[in-house]
Design a protein around this motif. Structure first.
Motif, PDB file in Angstrom:
ATOM      1  N   ARG A  49      -3.958   1.047  -2.953  1.00 16.50           N
ATOM      2  CA  ARG A  49      -3.661  -0.332  -2.567  1.00 16.50           C
ATOM      3  C   ARG A  49      -4.568  -1.269  -3.348  1.00 16.50           C
ATOM      4  O   ARG A  49      -5.434  -0.827  -4.119  1.00 16.50           O
ATOM      5  CB  ARG A  49      -3.867  -0.517  -1.069  1.00 16.50           C
ATOM      6  CG  ARG A  49      -5.295  -0.265  -0.606  1.00 16.50           C
ATOM      7  CD  ARG A  49      -5.438  -0.393   0.910  1.00 16.50           C
ATOM      8  NE  ARG A  49      -6.768  -0.020   1.364  1.00 16.50           N
ATOM      9  CZ  ARG A  49      -7.812  -0.861   1.388  1.00 16.50           C
ATOM     10  NH1 ARG A  49      -7.666  -2.118   0.972  1.00 16.50           N
ATOM     11  NH2 ARG A  49      -8.990  -0.443   1.820  1.00 16.50           N
TER      12      ARG A  49
ATOM     13  N   ASP B 258      -7.456  -4.098  -2.774  1.00 19.54           N
ATOM     14  CA  ASP B 258      -8.349  -4.513  -1.692  1.00 19.54           C
ATOM     15  C   ASP B 258      -8.497  -6.039  -1.663  1.00 19.54           C
ATOM     16  O   ASP B 258      -7.847  -6.765  -2.432  1.00 19.54           O
ATOM     17  CB  ASP B 258      -9.696  -3.809  -1.791  1.00 19.54           C
ATOM     18  CG  ASP B 258     -10.521  -4.253  -2.999  1.00 19.54           C
ATOM     19  OD1 ASP B 258     -10.107  -5.175  -3.722  1.00 19.54           O
ATOM     20  OD2 ASP B 258     -11.592  -3.654  -3.228  1.00 19.54           O
TER      21      ASP B 258
ATOM     22  N   TYR C  28      -8.325   3.598  -4.069  1.00 24.37           N
ATOM     23  CA  TYR C  28      -7.605   4.749  -3.501  1.00 24.37           C
ATOM     24  C   TYR C  28      -8.446   5.377  -2.404  1.00 24.37           C
ATOM     25  O   TYR C  28      -9.656   5.147  -2.295  1.00 24.37           O
ATOM     26  CB  TYR C  28      -7.292   5.788  -4.585  1.00 24.37           C
ATOM     27  CG  TYR C  28      -8.497   6.592  -5.019  1.00 24.37           C
ATOM     28  CD1 TYR C  28      -8.780   7.835  -4.444  1.00 24.37           C
ATOM     29  CD2 TYR C  28      -9.391   6.114  -5.994  1.00 24.37           C
ATOM     30  CE1 TYR C  28      -9.886   8.569  -4.824  1.00 24.37           C
ATOM     31  CE2 TYR C  28     -10.493   6.841  -6.374  1.00 24.37           C
ATOM     32  CZ  TYR C  28     -10.741   8.072  -5.791  1.00 24.37           C
ATOM     33  OH  TYR C  28     -11.847   8.803  -6.166  1.00 24.37           O
TER      34      TYR C  28
ATOM     35  N   ASP D 100      -3.773   7.575  -0.773  1.00 23.06           N
ATOM     36  CA  ASP D 100      -3.156   6.251  -0.742  1.00 23.06           C
ATOM     37  C   ASP D 100      -3.823   5.329  -1.748  1.00 23.06           C
ATOM     38  O   ASP D 100      -4.990   5.517  -2.111  1.00 23.06           O
ATOM     39  CB  ASP D 100      -3.131   5.660   0.665  1.00 23.06           C
ATOM     40  CG  ASP D 100      -4.492   5.300   1.232  1.00 23.06           C
ATOM     41  OD1 ASP D 100      -5.371   4.884   0.452  1.00 23.06           O
ATOM     42  OD2 ASP D 100      -4.688   5.417   2.451  1.00 23.06           O
TER      43      ASP D 100
ATOM     44  N   ALA E 202       0.867  -1.177   0.000  1.00 23.18           N
ATOM     45  CA  ALA E 202       0.000   0.000   0.000  1.00 23.18           C
ATOM     46  C   ALA E 202       0.900   1.222   0.000  1.00 23.18           C
ATOM     47  O   ALA E 202       1.865   1.290   0.768  1.00 23.18           O
ATOM     48  CB  ALA E 202      -0.916  -0.002   1.213  1.00 23.18           C
ATOM     49  N   TYR E 203       0.611   2.160  -0.858  1.00 19.26           N
ATOM     50  CA  TYR E 203       1.458   3.334  -1.003  1.00 19.26           C
ATOM     51  C   TYR E 203       0.680   4.584  -0.615  1.00 19.26           C
ATOM     52  O   TYR E 203      -0.511   4.707  -0.929  1.00 19.26           O
ATOM     53  CB  TYR E 203       1.955   3.463  -2.439  1.00 19.26           C
ATOM     54  CG  TYR E 203       2.791   2.290  -2.910  1.00 19.26           C
ATOM     55  CD1 TYR E 203       3.951   1.914  -2.235  1.00 19.26           C
ATOM     56  CD2 TYR E 203       2.422   1.564  -4.036  1.00 19.26           C
ATOM     57  CE1 TYR E 203       4.725   0.854  -2.668  1.00 19.26           C
ATOM     58  CE2 TYR E 203       3.186   0.491  -4.487  1.00 19.26           C
ATOM     59  CZ  TYR E 203       4.336   0.137  -3.794  1.00 19.26           C
ATOM     60  OH  TYR E 203       5.107  -0.908  -4.214  1.00 19.26           O
ATOM     61  N   ARG E 204       1.373   5.517   0.038  1.00 17.11           N
ATOM     62  CA  ARG E 204       0.717   6.763   0.453  1.00 17.11           C
ATOM     63  C   ARG E 204       1.684   7.919   0.267  1.00 17.11           C
ATOM     64  O   ARG E 204       2.875   7.792   0.540  1.00 17.11           O
ATOM     65  CB  ARG E 204       0.276   6.684   1.906  1.00 17.11           C
ATOM     66  CG  ARG E 204      -0.278   8.007   2.449  1.00 17.11           C
ATOM     67  CD  ARG E 204      -0.727   7.914   3.890  1.00 17.11           C
ATOM     68  NE  ARG E 204      -1.923   7.086   4.010  1.00 17.11           N
ATOM     69  CZ  ARG E 204      -2.590   6.933   5.162  1.00 17.11           C
ATOM     70  NH1 ARG E 204      -2.178   7.540   6.265  1.00 17.11           N
ATOM     71  NH2 ARG E 204      -3.659   6.159   5.208  1.00 17.11           N
TER      72      ARG E 204
END
Length: 617
Positions: free
Chosen positions: A42, A44, A51, A40, A27-29
């Motif tokens: 990711r 699911d 997002y 962010d 997961a990127y933020r």
């Protein structure tokens, strides 16, 4: 039976073991420069790319689906995320054609590599203070294909009201749960606490997209206008989808340059030949053109325009935009405008050309009009709604730029920031303007909706002594006062502003009223939204040089309140020239003294307005 049960349990244990052992999807933020806005992305539990948008620690847009349908594939499902790269960007853009001299362009960007259905793609996101923007990129190696649907959704964390509209329609406040129609970008929504603008930027080869109600409550999804599709061939970049968040209605104005920030700069800065200014539309005769040039020179206008009909009936293929009707001596009019430059600035001539003529002869008329000495073009009835139409229009804008003409695009086209790349594109319609005689509710909704996307040509239809806003098609009185008309020239932004749309210049004799049209600029050094609520009232202050202009208008009910003068140096005094309704259908002018840091009390009747011009003592 026991053996079957044993194997079933064994399988479930094995699946559970794999789930525990399998590495979690990344997961990127990223966060905005002020750290208050976060985005962010990711995968699911259903393996969909999703997002979130977080503002001041609270989720504004919950997990929302990303992706699109490419050919028969659903890009975004069964997604595997790869590497993420991140960078920061800080830039001060000098912009002489806007609401402010300087555009602050600071953001954090991330690029996330992903693969879905065997197709590699990249999600690019930028986070500004208060805004996020994201887009899809297909690599050069991608095979040609057709994007049949965009799946981008906006799952809001609470119930919102959207100000629904399409192209040049009226605005209808509608709860998301009751939404049955689509809504154009930019869409403005509020839950009474937050104000959101969901928009679009850098649409140069896509199609018109709209917002539609999604299956889940309080959610919107992206749809193509009339089921259109988008062809791709090699490298493909979608338009930016943007979400801006404010805690007040007037706070939305800080994002009115967001689309410009998201578009590439011009090749060599803003050329000096691009001149903003006001224009007046001329009757289709030689004398009509000469009279308008005299009026323009006397009142600080920069252009006159010959509208539809100067080369014949605009929708007929037999009408030739290289041939002028006999009633107009075009060389004489153009030269007369240039001669005005001996004692002041020359008055340029802008010519309207309908899409029929544009499609047939654009490459012919551009060098021809250059030889004639034409200053600019106005495109009429172009197709801004389809992939095919935009694929024609954007190269046409570039051609006009390369030939050195200013440009105005009318009818359904709305801006997506391309004026930064092609600064000759001074304005466009995409708005229910004054020729449609909108009411004061509409006028006080526009600053918080359509104008968040950028400049709009409202075509002011100011009444004169001979007629009260009438022409061959519409015979009616304005639904707002003269004071509101004057104030809207300050409130609404357009580097190229059409004034006195239905008027003959010889009928405008009230110079007190005309002083506002003569003095008000069309581009600014700085601008501030001071107070306002959607559909109720708005007050805007703008500075050009050493003079401040404040425009205030009321909606359908009286508005009484105070305008904060915090934009002025505290304690400094100013002479204020006030233009306002006199209660008898005309304008009164008075002078008062104001002091910076104080509050200016106003009492504006429903449908009315006021202009203040401030100069320091």
């Amino acid at each position: 039976m026991r053996l079957i049960t044993f194997f079933a349990k064994l399988c479930s244990w094995f699946v559970a073991l794999i789930s525990v052992a399998a590495p979690a999807s990344p997961a990127y933020r990223i966060a905005s420069p002020d750290k208050q806005t976060q985005f962010d992305v990711r995968v699911d539990a259903r393996q969909r790319l999703v997002y979130r948008v977080i503002q001041a620690g609270k989720t504004v847009v919950g997990p929302s689906v990303l992706g699109f349908r490419l050919n028969e594939l659903t890009i975004g499902e069964q997604t595997v995320l790869g590497k993420m790269s991140q960078r920061t960007h800080r830039e001060q853009i000098k912009w002489p054609l806007g609401e402010n001299d300087i555009i602050r362009n600071h953001y954090t960007e991330m690029s996330v590599q992903a693969r879905s259905a065997g197709v590699p793609y990249t999600l690019v996101a930028r986070v500004f203070d208060g805004s996020v923007a994201f887009r899809y990129v297909l690599p050069k190696t991608a095979a040609p294909g057709i994007i049949r649907q965009e799946l981008t959704s906006f799952d809001l964390a609470a119930g919102y009201t959207v100000y629904q509209y399409n192209e040049e329609s009226v605005f209808t406040p509608t709860s998301l749960s009751a939404l049955t129609k689509t809504c154009d970008f930019p869409a403005t929504l509020t839950n009474g606490t937050l104000y959101l603008s969901i928009g679009e930027a850098h649409n140069q080869s896509y199609t018109k997209a709209v917002l539609a109600r999604a299956d889940s409550p309080n959610a919107l999804t992206t749809a193509f206008h009339r089921g259109d599709s988008v062809r791709t061939n090699g490298l493909f970049v979608s338009p930016w989808r943007t979400i801006s968040v404010a805690t007040s209605a007037i706070g939305l104005h800080q994002f009115s340059d967001l689309a410009l920030r998201l578009c590439p700069p011009p090749r060599e800065g803003v050329p000096g030949w691009i001149k903003p200014g006001k224009l007046i539309r001329a009757a289709l005769t030689t004398q009509g053109g000469l009279d308008c040039i005299d009026f323009a020179a006397a009142h600080g206008f920069s252009y006159i325009m010959f509208d539809a009909g100067w080369y014949g009936a605009e929708f007929r293929s037999s009408s030739d935009p290289t041939q002028v009707i006999p009633a107009i001596d075009m060389p004489r009019v153009i030269q007369y405008g240039k001669d005005k430059g001996r004692t002041g600035q020359p008055i340029g001539v802008i010519l309207y050309v309908n899409r029929v003529g544009l499609r047939a002869k654009l490459d012919t008329i551009l060098p021809l009009y250059k030889r004639w000495g034409v200053a600019g073009l106005k495109f009429g009835f172009v197709d801004g709604l389809s992939h095919e139409g935009l694929n024609w229009l954007i190269p046409a804008i570039k051609k006009v730029y390369d030939h050195g003409f200013v440009l105005n695009i009318h009818d359904n086209y709305k801006p997506t920031g391309l004026s930064r790349t092609y600064p000759n594109l001074l304005t466009q319609e995409g708005i229910r303007g004054n020729e449609n005689n909108p009411d004061a509710f509409h006028n006080t909704v526009l600053p918080f909706t359509r104008f968040v996307a950028g400049a709009a040509d409202y075509t002011f239809c100011y009444p004169n002594a001979n007629q009260q806003f009438s022409d061959n098609l519409l015979k009616t009185k304005l639904q707002v006062t003269k004071g509101q008309q004057l104030a809207l020239t300050v409130v609404y932004f357009s580097p190229l502003q059409a004034m006195l749309w239905y008027g003959n210049p010889v009928h405008y004799t009230n110079e007190v009223e005309l002083e506002v049209f003569a003095r008000v600029p069309t581009v600014w050094n700085e601008s501030h939204y001071l107070t306002g609520e959607i559909g109720r009232h708005v007050s805007v202050a703008r500075r050009k040089g050493n003079t401040w202009y404040v425009g205030t208008v009321a909606g359908l009910t009286d508005w009484e309140g105070g305008i904060p003068l915090s934009f002025l140096p505290k304690g400094k005094t100013y002479t204020a020239t006030v233009y306002e309704d006199d209660g008898e259908g005309s304008i009164q002018k008075r002078s008062v003294t104001l002091t910076g840091g104080e509050s200016w009390p106003v009492q504006i009747k429903a449908r009315g307005g006021q202009v203040i011009m401030l100069q320091s003592l």
